[in-house]
Design a protein around this motif. Structure first.
Motif, mmCIF file in Angstrom:
data_model
loop_
_atom_site.group_PDB
_atom_site.id
_atom_site.type_symbol
_atom_site.label_atom_id
_atom_site.label_comp_id
_atom_site.label_asym_id
_atom_site.label_seq_id
_atom_site.Cartn_x
_atom_site.Cartn_y
_atom_site.Cartn_z
ATOM 1 N N LEU A 106 0.703 -1.245 -0.003
ATOM 2 C CA LEU A 106 0.154 0.020 0.004
ATOM 3 C C LEU A 106 0.894 1.442 0.039
ATOM 4 O O LEU A 106 0.321 2.408 0.526
ATOM 5 C CB LEU A 106 -0.902 0.057 1.031
ATOM 6 N N GLN A 107 2.208 1.125 -0.472
ATOM 7 C CA GLN A 107 2.844 2.320 -0.574
ATOM 8 C C GLN A 107 2.429 3.253 -1.733
ATOM 9 O O GLN A 107 1.467 2.642 -2.563
ATOM 10 C CB GLN A 107 4.265 2.019 -1.156
ATOM 11 N N PRO A 108 2.674 4.572 -1.772
ATOM 12 C CA PRO A 108 2.033 5.298 -2.867
ATOM 13 C C PRO A 108 2.411 4.748 -4.263
ATOM 14 O O PRO A 108 3.496 3.999 -4.422
ATOM 15 C CB PRO A 108 2.752 6.693 -2.573
ATOM 16 N N VAL A 109 1.495 4.580 -5.079
ATOM 17 C CA VAL A 109 1.627 3.853 -6.647
ATOM 18 C C VAL A 109 2.955 4.557 -7.113
ATOM 19 O O VAL A 109 3.485 3.609 -7.856
ATOM 20 C CB VAL A 109 0.436 3.966 -7.209
ATOM 21 N N THR A 129 5.652 4.918 -5.891
ATOM 22 C CA THR A 129 6.931 4.358 -5.633
ATOM 23 C C THR A 129 7.250 2.925 -5.999
ATOM 24 O O THR A 129 8.162 2.221 -5.499
ATOM 25 C CB THR A 129 6.974 4.700 -3.763
ATOM 26 N N VAL A 130 6.101 2.472 -6.656
ATOM 27 C CA VAL A 130 6.079 1.040 -6.727
ATOM 28 C C VAL A 130 5.863 0.598 -8.276
ATOM 29 O O VAL A 130 5.297 -0.489 -8.522
ATOM 30 C CB VAL A 130 5.068 0.077 -5.913
ATOM 31 N N GLU A 131 6.284 1.636 -9.144
ATOM 32 C CA GLU A 131 5.979 1.391 -10.482
ATOM 33 C C GLU A 131 6.563 0.040 -10.968
ATOM 34 O O GLU A 131 6.103 -0.658 -11.967
ATOM 35 C CB GLU A 131 6.231 2.718 -11.367
ATOM 36 N N LEU A 135 4.540 -2.841 -10.317
ATOM 37 C CA LEU A 135 3.468 -3.001 -11.140
ATOM 38 C C LEU A 135 3.793 -3.450 -12.438
ATOM 39 O O LEU A 135 2.875 -3.944 -13.175
ATOM 40 C CB LEU A 135 2.571 -1.645 -11.153
ATOM 41 N N LEU A 168 -2.849 1.039 -11.346
ATOM 42 C CA LEU A 168 -3.600 0.113 -10.463
ATOM 43 C C LEU A 168 -5.226 0.488 -10.172
ATOM 44 O O LEU A 168 -5.246 1.450 -9.757
ATOM 45 C CB LEU A 168 -2.681 0.138 -9.236
ATOM 46 N N ASN A 184 11.521 0.798 -7.621
ATOM 47 C CA ASN A 184 10.685 1.099 -6.627
ATOM 48 C C ASN A 184 11.396 1.482 -5.291
ATOM 49 O O ASN A 184 12.656 1.447 -5.337
ATOM 50 C CB ASN A 184 10.247 -0.332 -6.071
ATOM 51 N N LEU A 185 10.901 2.456 -4.332
ATOM 52 C CA LEU A 185 11.298 2.907 -3.174
ATOM 53 C C LEU A 185 10.978 1.850 -2.306
ATOM 54 O O LEU A 185 9.956 1.515 -1.880
ATOM 55 C CB LEU A 185 10.485 4.149 -2.940
ATOM 56 N N CYS A 216 4.667 2.099 7.109
ATOM 57 C CA CYS A 216 3.309 1.626 6.576
ATOM 58 C C CYS A 216 2.964 0.229 7.250
ATOM 59 O O CYS A 216 3.714 -0.547 7.568
ATOM 60 C CB CYS A 216 3.373 1.287 5.230
ATOM 61 N N ARG A 228 -7.124 4.831 1.082
ATOM 62 C CA ARG A 228 -6.578 3.785 0.215
ATOM 63 C C ARG A 228 -7.614 2.603 0.408
ATOM 64 O O ARG A 228 -7.683 1.780 -0.392
ATOM 65 C CB ARG A 228 -5.275 3.676 0.243
#
Lengths: 122, 520, 447
Positions: free
Chosen positions: B127-130, B132-134, B137, B335, C62-63, C72, C412
């Protein structure tokens, strides 16, 4: 009067109450019985409908009611000692007692000789 | 090597007595007996050094734990030894041929493990901001693209956690589609030879299961399907290649029959590994099919999971795909997690699991796909089929084939007629294979064959490995026929355990460790 | 291709032995017009180096949690997993073994499962646990179905504190099976009247503690009301480390407990694979879904373990099975068990205490920030913060500008519920004092 079904149940009728179990042949086919699921007292059974479930390690088989009636007693001993079904299938390993419905028709059940002949054909 | 007295290290004699000799520890050299953690661990021991907490504050309210948990700890060396010793009691694909039919025990490349452990994949939160996870995806979308392309379907739902979960996902899509069309068709046709998960998945969401018989040649016939169809039938579930290892010759006609009746065709994709790059399920009329990434795409079985079961969907079902899903827009992944984010033509039926599915399996499967490429995937399917048919050709004179009229796909099915009169059962035969250093084949499945033995060698075996396997089965078969029943009924003799008493386990289940009652 | 041992000459020899001229003869049952001539339109085979390059590039976009001050949670938690765990689960014998159908040569997996079942039962305070489910959310769906079988009723009541994804999983399954679900409104304030909803049609009431907003729920009165009308209490735990500090659900009267086990042994991994813990009372064991490992003896009388009570399962019972589940989360369960064995009770208690004190530190500091309100009276390592503005905008800004992953906006999980100003903040032992200070400073500054 003791009668048999083609699904290998036996039913011993004494007046309007009958005792039901599975045959020596059936327990041999199943192998070691590990669990028997019995119906609650008071449950209405219809001929050919599911009355109980008998389980071995690798199989679960339904036991069907040989006649219409109502469950009046379940064999609680099987909960602790399901192996009774293997040791004494047609005595101490009985499943349930049922009060038979009025005017049940036993004509399509087999007597012992007929059942033995039937098993020979399998 | 010589010892300090200069004596030969060779043993003087070996005889039968050695076989039954016992040791003080119960160990058999490398195979060491290992107690339970509850017997060797202690409550005050820990194998993890953490700083001491300072705080005396509590926001737990009235709910602070008072009772002990009965969780023993082990120091790190103790823990390592415990699990290493236990591990040595397991068979594994890394150690030998694992011919479990229907399970696809192929080589698990270690590159896959390395890729899954890249922090960019393993150390990101769902559930990190989208933004930051491209990259994560991208993986979901890319695995999906390969699956859609290889199956010739329209869309894919990536979130199902395992094959059976994928079946559920697919059957839910079918139910949603039937409902959307206002149809009450609650019956699903399932062949008797199907995996048990098929009827179980259908029944879980209220479908009635109607069995279809298998023909004497191991296949399902379109005329039997037509005969079973009435206006209550909403779907058919069929495994293809089927559980007997045969490609269903009438599959396209069967698909047409169910479509004509207004129903949908669910294909169990457990055996997709036989046909990747050879034929596309979309071309033979499939509407939904799960893909076991842990079978066809080599993610490790891990002693019983985790798996992953993405479901590909036809044009007819695509709109009903469950949440969440990844949509590509202008080359970037988007997403969609909630119905409020859908567009026209997207009518998801709901959610199957928290988060986005088995990401750790997607990365492994993607490494496998990229490594093989379309050419390698086709070659892998062909080699799997070739190896199964080779094993068959080398054994069919001795063992018995229930369905000799069709070529096998990736697995070959034998029955137990060849053991008739030997006093040896399929189970005994399997246990004797253990003594020979092999994991047994799948036994007693499919149910439509007596004493079934389903052998799936996979594409990972060399010819030399297959030849030794075949020679072993020939030797066993000849021994059984020659009356050497002891070799079978007493087997396994050399495994860490002899046969286990499953009746005892089931009659009085002991499912957790209990402190022994102290002797009086 | 490096994974395929057969050579061209091997293949030719094998085809000859089979007695066919070419491989496609073995595909004779495939209609000729469906057999692909061209390869699928996808890239060709690549070497290890190239694959590694491609995937590393994707990963680098990705971070990662370790690269940022990280807060989180909401059902997935970052904890320190000892290096030993990841090494041990990569032993070939654990990683590349199948489900232990042949117990004589899979005692390793079976003993680990038996130990896992015992650890889970003890941790949750229950009598019996299974060998794991896919994850906490699907386990919750299975728990509701199990309660329906036991009570012979078909209505579930879901607390508003249940993780929204979990509630959606139950709702989807129930809709498809035509079962009734009462889903309570999001219980931000902790004042929902759950007891009012439990009636004689109710099969089970599903309650999470700590709940999705972080609050610790008193389960005993809910269990009491449920039992009084013949319903069951299904308790859900999404952060099992909490059980190092708080009372487990079993002694509070839970009939079925489902937990997400990811926190121990398993990485965040973008949401999976995780491991569902599933426990109940002994009297309900035959209604349980999933695999069970049991103790027995071998032919020489030595202790050993086998999969047991299989007649509940789909491969025997087919459409009458307790569940369609086939696999468990074997390797994730193994990792969970190893981590818990390394921790022991002493380590778990300390880990829990560290989480709790770090969370208190952040909660108290944030409560001092003007305009910020901490909504929880009780919490373990996660709590809900009310912001003066949109939580998503703040989280995205902090991620972009400060490289801080500040938490999970409630919107979310519950878009459109009018809860856009709420933020879930989880603080574990992995956060440093600097991380925590950076979060508080960045939020103060941003507002």
């Amino acid at each position: 009067m003791k009668l048999y079904t083609k699904d290998h149940e036996w039913i011993a009728i004494d007046g309007d109450v009958a005792t039901v179990g599975i045959t020596t042949y059936a327990q041999g086919q199943l192998g070691d019985v590990v669990f028997v699921e019995l119906p609650d007292v008071g449950k209405a059974l219809t001929k050919g409908g599911e009355a109980a479930v008998v389980e071995s390690v690798k199989a679960a088989s339904e036991v069907y009611a040989p006649l219409d009636g109502t469950v009046v007693e379940a064999n609680d001993k099987l909960a602790d000692d399901p192996g009774l079904v293997n040791l004494e299938p047609e005595a101490g390993g009985w499943f349930l007692k049922m009060k038979l419905a009025e005017g049940v028709d036993t004509s399509d059940l087999m007597d012992e000789a007929a059942y033995e002949a039937f098993v020979q054909t399998l | 090597m010589l010892n300090d007295k200069g004596r030969s290290t060779r043993s003087e004699t070996t005889d039968e007595a050695d076989m039954t000799a016992s040791t003080f520890t119960g160990a058999k050299a490398l195979d060491v007996e290992e107690a339970l953690i509850f017997e060797i661990g202690r409550a005050e021991v820990t194998g993890v050094d953490l700083p001491a907490p300072k705080g005396a504050k509590s926001r737990l309210g009235a709910h602070a734990r008072k009772a002990p948990l009965d969780l023993p700890g082990l120091a790190e060396p103790e823990a390592v030894r415990h699990y290493v010793r236990l591990s040595r009691k397991n068979y594994s694909i890394d150690a030998g041929l694992y011919p479990l039919g229907s399970c696809t025990m192929k080589h698990n490349p270690r590159l896959n493990e390395k890729m899954a452990r890249l922090p960019g994949f393993s150390d990101v939160h769902p559930l990190q901001p989208v933004g930051t996870v491209e990259g994560a995806l991208d993986v979901v979308a890319e695995v999906g693209r390969w699956l859609v392309e290889l199956t010739g379907m329209a869309a894919v739902a990536m979130s199902p956690k395992a094959g059976a979960h994928g079946e559920l996902a697919g059957m839910m899509a079918i139910k949603a589609a039937l409902q959307a069309r206002g149809l009450d068709k609650p019956v699903v046709l399932v062949p008797e030879s199907a995996h048990g998960t098929n009827p179980a998945s259908a029944a879980l969401i209220g479908f009635e299961v109607r069995p279809i018989p298998a023909r004497a040649d191991g296949t399902v016939r379109v005329e039997d399907v037509r005969a079973a169809i009435d206006d209550r039938v909403g779907a058919l579930m069929l495994t293809n290649p089927n559980t007997c290892g045969i490609f269903e010759p009438e599959v396209a006609e069967i698909a047409a029959a169910i479509h004509e009746a207004g129903g949908y065709f669910y294909a169990d994709g457990a055996n997709f590994n036989a046909i990747v790059g050879k034929v596309r399920p979309g071309d033979f009329g499939v509407d939904a099919m799960h893909i076991n990434l842990h079978k066809t795409f080599s993610t490790p079985h891990g002693g019983g999971g985790p798996g992953a079961g993405p479901v590909v969907l036809s044009e007819r079902l695509a709109a009903f795909a469950p949440l969440p899903f990844v949509r590509m827009e202008k080359g970037r992944p988007v997403l969609v997690e909630d119905a409020s984010q859908t567009r026209a033509g997207e009518t998801p039926y709901g959610r199957l699991t928290a988060f986005h599915g088995q990401m750790g399996m997607f990365t492994r499967a993607l490494a496998y796909m990229l490594s093989h490429g379309s050419d390698g995937l086709r070659q892998a399917s062909e080699d799997a089929v070739l190896s199964a048919n080779y094993v068959r050709a080398c054994l069919e004179d001795l063992m018995t084939l229930p369905f000799p009229d069709h070529p096998s796909m990736h697995e070959v099915l034998f029955d137990d007629r060849f053991l008739e009169g030997t006093g040896v059962t399929t189970l005994d035969f399997a246990k004797a294979m253990i003594d020979e250093g092999y994991h047994p084949m799948t036994m007693y499945f499919p149910l439509v064959v007596h004493g079934a033995m389903l052998i799936e060698p996979t594409e990972s075996e060399s010819k030399a490995s297959l030849d030794l396997f075949v020679a072993t089965l020939r030797d066993l078969t000849l021994a059984a026929k020659a009356g050497d029943t002891d070799r079978f009924t007493r087997a396994p003799r050399f495994a860490p355990r002899r046969r286990l008493d499953e009746t005892r386990a089931a009659r009085a289940p002991k499912l957790k460790w209990e402190k022994p009652v102290a002797a009086e | 291709m490096r994974y395929l041992p057969l050579t061209a000459s091997d293949r030719a020899e094998m085809l000859a032995r089979i007695g066919v001229a070419e491989i496609d003869a073995l595909y004779a049952d495939v209609p000729a017009d469906e057999l692909l001539v061209e390869l699928p339109d996808l890239p060709r085979a690549r070497g290890e180096m190239e694959v590694e390059r491609i995937m590393s590039r994707m990963a680098a976009k990705n971070l990662t949690a370790s690269a940022a001050p990280f807060f989180c949670g909401a059902g997935a938690y970052k904890h320190h997993v000892p290096a030993t765990v990841d090494h041990l689960i990569q032993r070939s014998e654990f990683l590349t073994s199948y489900t232990p159908y042949q117990p004589e040569i899979t005692q390793g997996t079976l003993q680990v499962l038996f130990e896992f079942q015992t650890q889970v039962a003890n941790l949750l305070g229950m009598e019996v646990a299974n060998a794991s489910m896919y994850d906490g959310s699907t386990g919750t769906g299975e728990a509701v179905l199990m309660a329906h079988r036991i009570t012979k009723r078909r209505k579930a009541v879901l607390s508003g504190g249940l993780h929204p994804h979990y509630a959606e999983v139950v709702a989807t399954l129930s809709k498809m099976a035509s079962d009734a679900v009462v889903r309570m409104a999001p219980d931000v304030g902790g004042g929902e009247d759950l007891l009012e909803q439990i009636d004689k049609e109710t099969s089970c009431v599903v309650v999470q503690s700590p709940d999705v907003f972080g609050r610790i729920v008193d389960l005993a009165p809910i269990a009491e009301k449920a039992h009084a009308v013949g319903a069951l209490l299904v308790a859900v735990v999404t952060e099992v480390v909490a059980l190092g500090a708080i009372e487990p659900p079993g002694p509070q009267g839970a009939d079925i407990v489902v937990a997400e086990g990811q926190s121990l042994g398993n990485p965040l991994g973008f949401g999976g694979p995780y491991v569902g813990l599933f426990a109940t009372r002994s009297k309900y064991v035959r209604q349980m879904p999933g695999r069970l490992c049991g103790e027995t003896v071998d032919a020489e009388g030595k202790r050993g373990f086998v999969l047991t009570l299989s007649t509940r399962e789909q491969h025997i019972r087919r459409e009458k099975a307790t569940s369609n589940i086939c696999t468990n989360a074997g390797l994730c369960a193994t990792a969970f068990s190893m981590h818990l064995t390394l921790l022991g009770e002493a380590g778990l208690s300390r880990m829990a205490a560290l989480n709790h004190e770090a969370a208190i530190e952040v909660a108290e500091a944030l409560a001092q920030v003007p305009g910020v309100e901490v909504l929880n009276d009780t919490f373990f390592n996660e709590f809900t913060v009310k912001l003066p503005g949109d939580a998503t905008a703040l989280v995205e800004k902090l991620a972009r500008d400060e490289g801080i992953l500040a938490g999970v906006p409630v919107s979310r999980l519950l878009p459109g519920a009018g809860l856009d100003d709420l933020l879930l903040v989880a603080v574990t032992e992995c956060s440093t004092a600097d991380d925590r200070a950076a979060l508080v400073a960045a939020i103060s500054e941003a507002l």
